[in-house]
Design a protein around this motif. Structure first.
Motif, mmCIF file in Angstrom:
data_model
loop_
_atom_site.group_PDB
_atom_site.id
_atom_site.type_symbol
_atom_site.label_atom_id
_atom_site.label_comp_id
_atom_site.label_asym_id
_atom_site.label_seq_id
_atom_site.Cartn_x
_atom_site.Cartn_y
_atom_site.Cartn_z
ATOM 1 N N SER A 191 0.827 -1.202 0.000
ATOM 2 C CA SER A 191 0.000 0.000 0.000
ATOM 3 C C SER A 191 0.869 1.262 0.000
ATOM 4 O O SER A 191 0.527 2.263 -0.646
ATOM 5 C CB SER A 191 -0.909 0.003 1.238
ATOM 6 O OG SER A 191 -1.691 1.174 1.291
ATOM 7 N N MET A 192 2.007 1.219 0.680
ATOM 8 C CA MET A 192 2.870 2.403 0.754
ATOM 9 C C MET A 192 3.515 2.752 -0.583
ATOM 10 O O MET A 192 3.997 3.876 -0.768
ATOM 11 C CB MET A 192 3.952 2.198 1.819
ATOM 12 C CG MET A 192 3.448 2.314 3.238
ATOM 13 S SD MET A 192 4.798 2.478 4.440
ATOM 14 C CE MET A 192 5.548 0.853 4.321
ATOM 15 N N LEU A 193 3.530 1.809 -1.512
ATOM 16 C CA LEU A 193 4.099 2.100 -2.824
ATOM 17 C C LEU A 193 3.376 3.258 -3.510
ATOM 18 O O LEU A 193 3.973 3.981 -4.307
ATOM 19 C CB LEU A 193 4.043 0.844 -3.712
ATOM 20 C CG LEU A 193 4.951 -0.321 -3.291
ATOM 21 C CD1 LEU A 193 4.680 -1.538 -4.166
ATOM 22 C CD2 LEU A 193 6.411 0.068 -3.373
ATOM 23 N N TRP A 194 2.098 3.441 -3.184
ATOM 24 C CA TRP A 194 1.330 4.522 -3.812
ATOM 25 C C TRP A 194 1.908 5.895 -3.492
ATOM 26 O O TRP A 194 1.842 6.804 -4.324
ATOM 27 C CB TRP A 194 -0.131 4.461 -3.351
ATOM 28 C CG TRP A 194 -0.919 3.374 -4.004
ATOM 29 C CD1 TRP A 194 -1.244 2.152 -3.470
ATOM 30 C CD2 TRP A 194 -1.485 3.392 -5.313
ATOM 31 N NE1 TRP A 194 -1.966 1.413 -4.367
ATOM 32 C CE2 TRP A 194 -2.135 2.145 -5.504
ATOM 33 C CE3 TRP A 194 -1.512 4.340 -6.345
ATOM 34 C CZ2 TRP A 194 -2.795 1.827 -6.679
ATOM 35 C CZ3 TRP A 194 -2.178 4.014 -7.515
ATOM 36 C CH2 TRP A 194 -2.811 2.781 -7.679
ATOM 37 N N THR A 195 2.465 6.068 -2.313
ATOM 38 C CA THR A 195 3.040 7.375 -1.964
ATOM 39 C C THR A 195 4.558 7.401 -2.099
ATOM 40 O O THR A 195 5.130 8.431 -2.463
ATOM 41 C CB THR A 195 2.660 7.778 -0.528
ATOM 42 O OG1 THR A 195 3.037 6.735 0.390
ATOM 43 C CG2 THR A 195 1.173 8.029 -0.417
ATOM 44 N N GLY A 456 -5.444 5.131 -5.406
ATOM 45 C CA GLY A 456 -4.713 4.336 -4.420
ATOM 46 C C GLY A 456 -5.445 4.158 -3.109
ATOM 47 O O GLY A 456 -4.900 3.588 -2.164
ATOM 48 N N VAL A 457 -6.684 4.649 -3.032
ATOM 49 C CA VAL A 457 -7.499 4.489 -1.829
ATOM 50 C C VAL A 457 -8.550 3.422 -2.104
ATOM 51 O O VAL A 457 -9.245 3.481 -3.128
ATOM 52 C CB VAL A 457 -8.172 5.821 -1.426
ATOM 53 C CG1 VAL A 457 -9.014 5.630 -0.162
ATOM 54 C CG2 VAL A 457 -7.127 6.911 -1.214
ATOM 55 N N TYR A 458 -8.683 2.459 -1.193
ATOM 56 C CA TYR A 458 -9.579 1.324 -1.416
ATOM 57 C C TYR A 458 -10.505 1.131 -0.221
ATOM 58 O O TYR A 458 -10.176 1.526 0.912
ATOM 59 C CB TYR A 458 -8.773 0.045 -1.644
ATOM 60 C CG TYR A 458 -7.976 0.068 -2.939
ATOM 61 C CD1 TYR A 458 -8.507 -0.468 -4.104
ATOM 62 C CD2 TYR A 458 -6.710 0.657 -2.989
ATOM 63 C CE1 TYR A 458 -7.783 -0.432 -5.296
ATOM 64 C CE2 TYR A 458 -5.984 0.701 -4.165
ATOM 65 C CZ TYR A 458 -6.532 0.147 -5.315
ATOM 66 O OH TYR A 458 -5.827 0.198 -6.502
ATOM 67 N N ASP A 459 -11.658 0.523 -0.502
ATOM 68 C CA ASP A 459 -12.567 0.210 0.604
ATOM 69 C C ASP A 459 -12.210 -1.156 1.183
ATOM 70 O O ASP A 459 -11.246 -1.798 0.746
ATOM 71 C CB ASP A 459 -14.022 0.276 0.151
ATOM 72 C CG ASP A 459 -14.386 -0.776 -0.899
ATOM 73 O OD1 ASP A 459 -13.627 -1.760 -1.070
ATOM 74 O OD2 ASP A 459 -15.433 -0.613 -1.569
ATOM 75 N N THR A 460 -12.973 -1.584 2.157
ATOM 76 C CA THR A 460 -12.664 -2.842 2.850
ATOM 77 C C THR A 460 -12.856 -4.065 1.967
ATOM 78 O O THR A 460 -12.410 -5.160 2.311
ATOM 79 C CB THR A 460 -13.538 -2.971 4.106
ATOM 80 O OG1 THR A 460 -14.907 -2.708 3.769
ATOM 81 C CG2 THR A 460 -13.092 -1.974 5.173
ATOM 82 N N ASP A 461 -13.518 -3.897 0.825
ATOM 83 C CA ASP A 461 -13.664 -5.000 -0.144
ATOM 84 C C ASP A 461 -12.652 -4.890 -1.281
ATOM 85 O O ASP A 461 -12.786 -5.550 -2.319
ATOM 86 C CB ASP A 461 -15.087 -5.001 -0.727
ATOM 87 C CG ASP A 461 -16.136 -5.287 0.328
ATOM 88 O OD1 ASP A 461 -15.877 -6.158 1.188
ATOM 89 O OD2 ASP A 461 -17.199 -4.642 0.310
#
Length: 475
Positions: A191-195, A456-461
């Motif tokens: 997930s940190m790759l996005w920033t 790069g923002v995702y929901d719980t699904d």
């Protein structure tokens, strides 16, 4: 059975936050107490406050145990990290990585290459402090020899050091953030790759542009780097094929092998290749490195600081920090401190974008009040974890934001423990190097851009929230 406990209101919650902040700030910055002792004092103070407000001793104990259980997995991962660093040091894996990293250094591209080398060293040692205390010091000397502004060199070194502190699976903060957010470490790193990718890329470009005016280095200024390489080559058998072990470990992670298991396998593989490639060390030394780390006398202070590390024992302090902070957070949660604060800022976090930005601001405020990188990750994580669930935003978005805030801001706030350490080893203050510390400036900015756009923002699904983060969260 838990006795009914009346939770605190907003004024009392603010007072409790200020008490914890005061203990941390006075303990670390004024009295110069040991970090663990300061954490322990804050934890004891919270227990005393809970008892005064009417929480039974049995309930206090139960809440402490709840915090302990939350830390169990991350504690085991940290122990595995200690094992892998110890075995990879003595087996020549990390020395080979550092050696080849330094070999690509060229005077004409000092700033961008120095930045990349600091990234490599901090990533494979899992420590910003070790990268600053070794490569950072060496690059400062080279920078002086080339006539480069010391603040620019220091900003470059700090940026590279933060990269590893933020991204390395061997880093304590990289393991703390997912523990605080309720996700696993490798999902967190992805997930940190996005920033980090845009921040890293822009940083390299900026350092390259700024370094164009510095075309060469004196022989004397390069002596420190050459000496480090010579010492490493004289004490270890350096091989390119040793780099296969980190590759295998990464492949295991990609194949969804649990983080703790993948790291333990990597540590054992390190022992095996150490027995094959480093005959100068005994069987007992190589195997024991997983427990006590690597220890050698290289008659070179920089190499000693760089390589003498690792082992389960090296992670015990960090495990205790994690335990105390999560137990502290659990007490604050059960007392109603976190709910009281969230109730006041509820209107600010009714949209996913606002929630993410508020998390970043909370990390900055926590660093400013407590001076602690760990508190800036674990406490906001405890505060906002439930809010991310209500907003149906994935927990790895929270863990990424904690690192973009807590890990990064700790090196930019001049009175924080990380900034004070940096000043001690580089002799450049945070206010001086801050304009040139591109990566820690860019990471939170990238996080804000992603929060607003939903990229790069995702929901719980795991569904993308692109273009939806400015919409109001459904109750």
């Amino acid at each position: 059975m838990k006795r009914e406990f009346k939770k605190v209101g907003f004024p009392a919650a603010i007072v409790i936050f200020l008490i914890v902040a005061a203990i941390m700030a006075v303990g670390l910055a004024v009295l110069k107490l040991n970090t663990m002792v300061t954490f322990l004092l804050a934890f004891i103070a919270m227990g005393v406050i809970a008892a005064i407000l009417g929480m039974s001793l049995d309930d206090i104990q139960e809440n402490v145990l709840v915090g302990f259980r939350k830390c169990a997995l991350v504690a085991m991962i940290m122990i595995s990290v200690g094992m892998i660093v110890g075995s990879w040091m003595i087996s020549g894996i990390i020395p080979s990585i550092i050696y080849y990293g330094l070999k690509i250094f060229t005077p004409a591209s000092f700033l961008p290459v120095g930045f990349v080398v600091c990234c490599i060293v901090s990533f494979f040692t899992g420590s910003a402090y070790s990268a600053l205390g070794t490569m950072g010091v060496a690059f400062m000397a080279i920078g002086y020899g080339m006539g480069i502004n010391p603040a620019l060199t220091a900003g470059m070194a700090v940026s590279g050091a933060i990269f590893g502190d933020k991204m390395s699976p061997f880093s304590d903060t990289t393991n703390m953030a997912p523990a605080a957010a309720g996700t696993d470490v490798f999902t967190h790193i992805r997930s940190m790759l996005w920033t980090i990718v845009p921040a890293f890329t822009i940083s390299v470009i900026l350092y390259f542009i700024m370094g164009l005016k510095y075309s060469g280095a004196t022989e004397e200024s390069l002596a420190t780097i050459n000496e480090v390489m010579d010492v490493i080559a004289a004490n270890f058998n350096i091989h390119l094929w040793l780099l296969l072990i980190p590759v295998i470990t990464i492949v295991l992670v990609i194949k969804k092998v649990p983080a703790m298991v993948a790291l333990i396998i990597g540590a054992v593989l390190g022992v095996v290749v150490g027995l094959i490639t480093q005959p100068q060390f005994t069987f007992q030394q190589i195997v024991t490195s997983m427990a006590t780390g690597f220890s050698g006398d290289f008659e070179n202070a920089a190499v000693n600081r760089l390589l003498n590390r690792g082992g389960i024992s090296s992670m015990l302090n960090t495990v205790v920090y994690c335990l105390l902070t999560l137990e502290l957070g659990e007490l604050m949660y059960q007392m109603g401190v976190l709910d009281a604060v969230l109730g006041k800022i509820h209107k600010l976090i009714q949209r996913p974008a606002n929630l993410i930005i508020t998390t970043l601001i909370s990390c900055l405020v926590t660093v400013m009040l407590t001076t602690s990188q760990y508190m800036a990750i674990l406490l906001p994580g405890e505060v906002f974890q439930e809010q991310y669930k209500k907003a149906k935003v994935a927990p790895y978005v929270l863990s990424r934001t904690l690192e973009d805030g807590g890990t990064v801001f700790a090196f930019l706030v001049p009175w924080s423990a990380a900034a004070i350490y940096t000043y001690g080893v580089l002799e450049v203050s945070a206010m001086q190097y801050l304009p040139y510390a591109f990566l820690p400036i860019l990471c939170p900015l990238c996080a804000i851009v992603l929060a607003i756009t939903g990229i790069g923002v995702y929901d719980t699904d795991n569904n993308s929230l692109r273009g939806k983060t400015l919409q109001k969260i459904e109750e």
